[in-house]
Design a protein around this motif. Structure first.
Motif, PDB file in Angstrom:
ATOM      1  N   MET A 248     -50.878  -2.944   8.149  1.00 52.77           N
ATOM      2  CA  MET A 248     -50.877  -3.556   6.706  1.00 52.77           C
ATOM      3  C   MET A 248     -49.408  -2.707   7.031  1.00 52.77           C
ATOM      4  O   MET A 248     -49.063  -2.079   7.836  1.00 52.77           O
ATOM      5  N   THR A 249     -48.204  -3.094   6.365  1.00 50.53           N
ATOM      6  CA  THR A 249     -47.127  -3.236   6.397  1.00 50.53           C
ATOM      7  C   THR A 249     -46.495  -1.910   4.767  1.00 50.53           C
ATOM      8  O   THR A 249     -47.619  -2.039   4.021  1.00 50.53           O
ATOM      9  N   ARG A 250     -45.981  -1.339   4.671  1.00 51.43           N
ATOM     10  CA  ARG A 250     -45.583  -0.343   4.036  1.00 51.43           C
ATOM     11  C   ARG A 250     -44.269  -1.118   2.918  1.00 51.43           C
ATOM     12  O   ARG A 250     -43.338  -1.625   4.001  1.00 51.43           O
ATOM     13  N   PRO A 251     -44.265  -0.321   2.282  1.00 55.93           N
ATOM     14  CA  PRO A 251     -43.231  -1.015   1.395  1.00 55.93           C
ATOM     15  C   PRO A 251     -41.271  -0.909   1.925  1.00 55.93           C
ATOM     16  O   PRO A 251     -40.273  -1.711   1.514  1.00 55.93           O
ATOM     17  N   ASP A 252     -41.419  -0.225   2.555  1.00 59.86           N
ATOM     18  CA  ASP A 252     -40.350   0.774   3.532  1.00 59.86           C
ATOM     19  C   ASP A 252     -40.015  -0.078   4.550  1.00 59.86           C
ATOM     20  O   ASP A 252     -39.525   0.150   5.199  1.00 59.86           O
ATOM     21  N   GLU A 253     -41.538  -1.096   5.166  1.00 56.39           N
ATOM     22  CA  GLU A 253     -41.131  -1.659   6.134  1.00 56.39           C
ATOM     23  C   GLU A 253     -40.200  -3.157   6.762  1.00 56.39           C
ATOM     24  O   GLU A 253     -40.515  -3.348   5.483  1.00 56.39           O
ATOM     25  N   THR A 254     -39.196  -3.485   7.525  1.00 55.74           N
ATOM     26  CA  THR A 254     -38.907  -4.584   7.399  1.00 55.74           C
ATOM     27  C   THR A 254     -39.619  -5.540   8.348  1.00 55.74           C
ATOM     28  O   THR A 254     -39.669  -5.079   9.624  1.00 55.74           O
ATOM     29  N   ILE A 255     -39.809  -6.426   8.144  1.00 54.37           N
ATOM     30  CA  ILE A 255     -40.721  -7.303   9.039  1.00 54.37           C
ATOM     31  C   ILE A 255     -39.487  -8.204   9.470  1.00 54.37           C
ATOM     32  O   ILE A 255     -38.701  -8.564   8.729  1.00 54.37           O
ATOM     33  N   THR A 256     -39.704  -8.583  11.293  1.00 55.08           N
ATOM     34  CA  THR A 256     -38.726  -8.894  11.630  1.00 55.08           C
ATOM     35  C   THR A 256     -39.249 -10.657  12.079  1.00 55.08           C
ATOM     36  O   THR A 256     -40.525 -10.909  12.348  1.00 55.08           O
ATOM     37  N   MET A 257     -38.595 -12.318  11.233  1.00 48.68           N
ATOM     38  CA  MET A 257     -39.465 -12.830  12.108  1.00 48.68           C
ATOM     39  C   MET A 257     -37.860 -14.114  13.134  1.00 48.68           C
ATOM     40  O   MET A 257     -36.864 -13.605  12.932  1.00 48.68           O
ATOM     41  N   THR A 258     -38.520 -14.604  14.257  1.00 49.04           N
ATOM     42  CA  THR A 258     -38.034 -15.605  14.695  1.00 49.04           C
ATOM     43  C   THR A 258     -37.522 -16.627  14.265  1.00 49.04           C
ATOM     44  O   THR A 258     -38.045 -16.728  13.119  1.00 49.04           O
ATOM     45  N   SER A 259     -36.598 -17.058  14.387  1.00 51.00           N
ATOM     46  CA  SER A 259     -35.796 -18.873  13.842  1.00 51.00           C
ATOM     47  C   SER A 259     -36.151 -19.556  13.794  1.00 51.00           C
ATOM     48  O   SER A 259     -37.567 -20.540  12.877  1.00 51.00           O
ATOM     49  N   GLY A 260     -37.993 -19.189  14.953  1.00 51.02           N
ATOM     50  CA  GLY A 260     -38.822 -20.355  15.133  1.00 51.02           C
ATOM     51  C   GLY A 260     -39.989 -20.294  13.923  1.00 51.02           C
ATOM     52  O   GLY A 260     -40.669 -21.349  13.148  1.00 51.02           O
ATOM     53  N   GLU A 261     -40.304 -18.978  13.570  1.00 49.42           N
ATOM     54  CA  GLU A 261     -41.155 -18.486  13.153  1.00 49.42           C
ATOM     55  C   GLU A 261     -40.999 -19.145  11.688  1.00 49.42           C
ATOM     56  O   GLU A 261     -41.019 -19.439  10.608  1.00 49.42           O
ATOM     57  N   LEU A 262     -39.530 -19.096  11.268  1.00 57.41           N
ATOM     58  CA  LEU A 262     -38.846 -18.963   9.937  1.00 57.41           C
ATOM     59  C   LEU A 262     -38.757 -20.686  10.050  1.00 57.41           C
ATOM     60  O   LEU A 262     -38.953 -21.077   8.475  1.00 57.41           O
ATOM     61  N   ALA A 263     -39.046 -21.139  10.698  1.00 55.71           N
ATOM     62  CA  ALA A 263     -38.537 -22.217  10.611  1.00 55.71           C
ATOM     63  C   ALA A 263     -40.331 -23.380  10.633  1.00 55.71           C
ATOM     64  O   ALA A 263     -40.246 -24.218   9.249  1.00 55.71           O
ATOM     65  N   HIS A 264     -41.024 -22.702  10.849  1.00 59.67           N
ATOM     66  CA  HIS A 264     -42.739 -23.150  10.026  1.00 59.67           C
ATOM     67  C   HIS A 264     -43.560 -22.587   9.024  1.00 59.67           C
ATOM     68  O   HIS A 264     -44.176 -22.630   8.225  1.00 59.67           O
ATOM     69  N   LEU A 265     -42.226 -21.579   8.510  1.00 57.57           N
ATOM     70  CA  LEU A 265     -42.889 -20.890   7.202  1.00 57.57           C
ATOM     71  C   LEU A 265     -43.241 -22.178   6.345  1.00 57.57           C
ATOM     72  O   LEU A 265     -42.245 -22.575   5.666  1.00 57.57           O
ATOM     73  N   GLY A 266     -44.616 -22.118   6.387  1.00 58.35           N
ATOM     74  CA  GLY A 266     -44.850 -22.156   4.911  1.00 58.35           C
ATOM     75  C   GLY A 266     -45.145 -24.191   5.039  1.00 58.35           C
ATOM     76  O   GLY A 266     -45.503 -24.954   4.615  1.00 58.35           O
ATOM     77  N   GLU A 267     -45.357 -24.660   6.242  1.00 54.07           N
ATOM     78  CA  GLU A 267     -45.906 -25.601   7.149  1.00 54.07           C
ATOM     79  C   GLU A 267     -46.950 -26.741   6.555  1.00 54.07           C
ATOM     80  O   GLU A 267     -48.288 -25.271   7.044  1.00 54.07           O
ATOM     81  N   GLY A 268     -47.275 -27.396   6.160  1.00 49.23           N
ATOM     82  CA  GLY A 268     -48.517 -27.135   5.884  1.00 49.23           C
ATOM     83  C   GLY A 268     -49.329 -27.299   4.313  1.00 49.23           C
ATOM     84  O   GLY A 268     -50.284 -26.955   4.006  1.00 49.23           O
ATOM     85  N   SER A 269     -48.394 -26.396   3.601  1.00 51.20           N
ATOM     86  CA  SER A 269     -49.094 -25.747   2.201  1.00 51.20           C
ATOM     87  C   SER A 269     -47.871 -25.907   1.541  1.00 51.20           C
ATOM     88  O   SER A 269     -48.359 -25.545   0.376  1.00 51.20           O
ATOM     89  N   VAL A 270     -47.086 -25.330   1.666  1.00 45.75           N
ATOM     90  CA  VAL A 270     -45.719 -25.832   0.544  1.00 45.75           C
ATOM     91  C   VAL A 270     -44.830 -26.863   0.588  1.00 45.75           C
ATOM     92  O   VAL A 270     -44.386 -26.805   1.845  1.00 45.75           O
ATOM     93  N   ALA A 271     -44.627 -27.224  -0.624  1.00 48.04           N
ATOM     94  CA  ALA A 271     -43.615 -28.757  -0.885  1.00 48.04           C
ATOM     95  C   ALA A 271     -42.755 -27.506  -1.951  1.00 48.04           C
ATOM     96  O   ALA A 271     -43.288 -27.384  -2.932  1.00 48.04           O
TER      97      ALA A 271
END
Length: 85
Positions: free
Chosen positions: A1-24
């Motif tokens: 679980m992340t804390r409100p002040d914690e930064t989550i880092t994503m790779t460009s590949g992860e970002l490119a596939h964000l929402g794939e198959g579930s968001v339009a």
């Protein structure tokens, strides 16, 4: 679980596939602007306002003359829609 002040880092590949198959995204488009977005689209009258549904990665899913039909297509495919203005 992340804390409100914690930064989550994503790779460009992860970002490119964000929402794939579930968001339009739903967007009103002009028939004049469709050639580049919908390859293989047959001849269509100029100046029409249509509704397009795109996958999270920008791939076209469907095109309709009615917003509610485009939304129904998203629901049939279990996609969460977001509107682009």
């Amino acid at each position: 679980m992340t804390r409100p002040d914690e930064t989550i880092t994503m790779t460009s590949g992860e970002l490119a596939h964000l929402g794939e198959g579930s968001v339009a995204y739903l967007r009103k488009v002009s028939s004049d602007d469709l050639r580049g977005r919908f390859p293989g689209l047959q001849e269509i009258a100029p100046g029409l306002e249509l509704w397009a549904l795109f996958a999270a990665n920008g791939q076209p899913i469907l095109l309709s003359d009615a917003r509610d039909r485009a939304l129904a297509g998203a629901l049939e495919n279990d996609l969460t829609t977001v509107a682009i203005h």
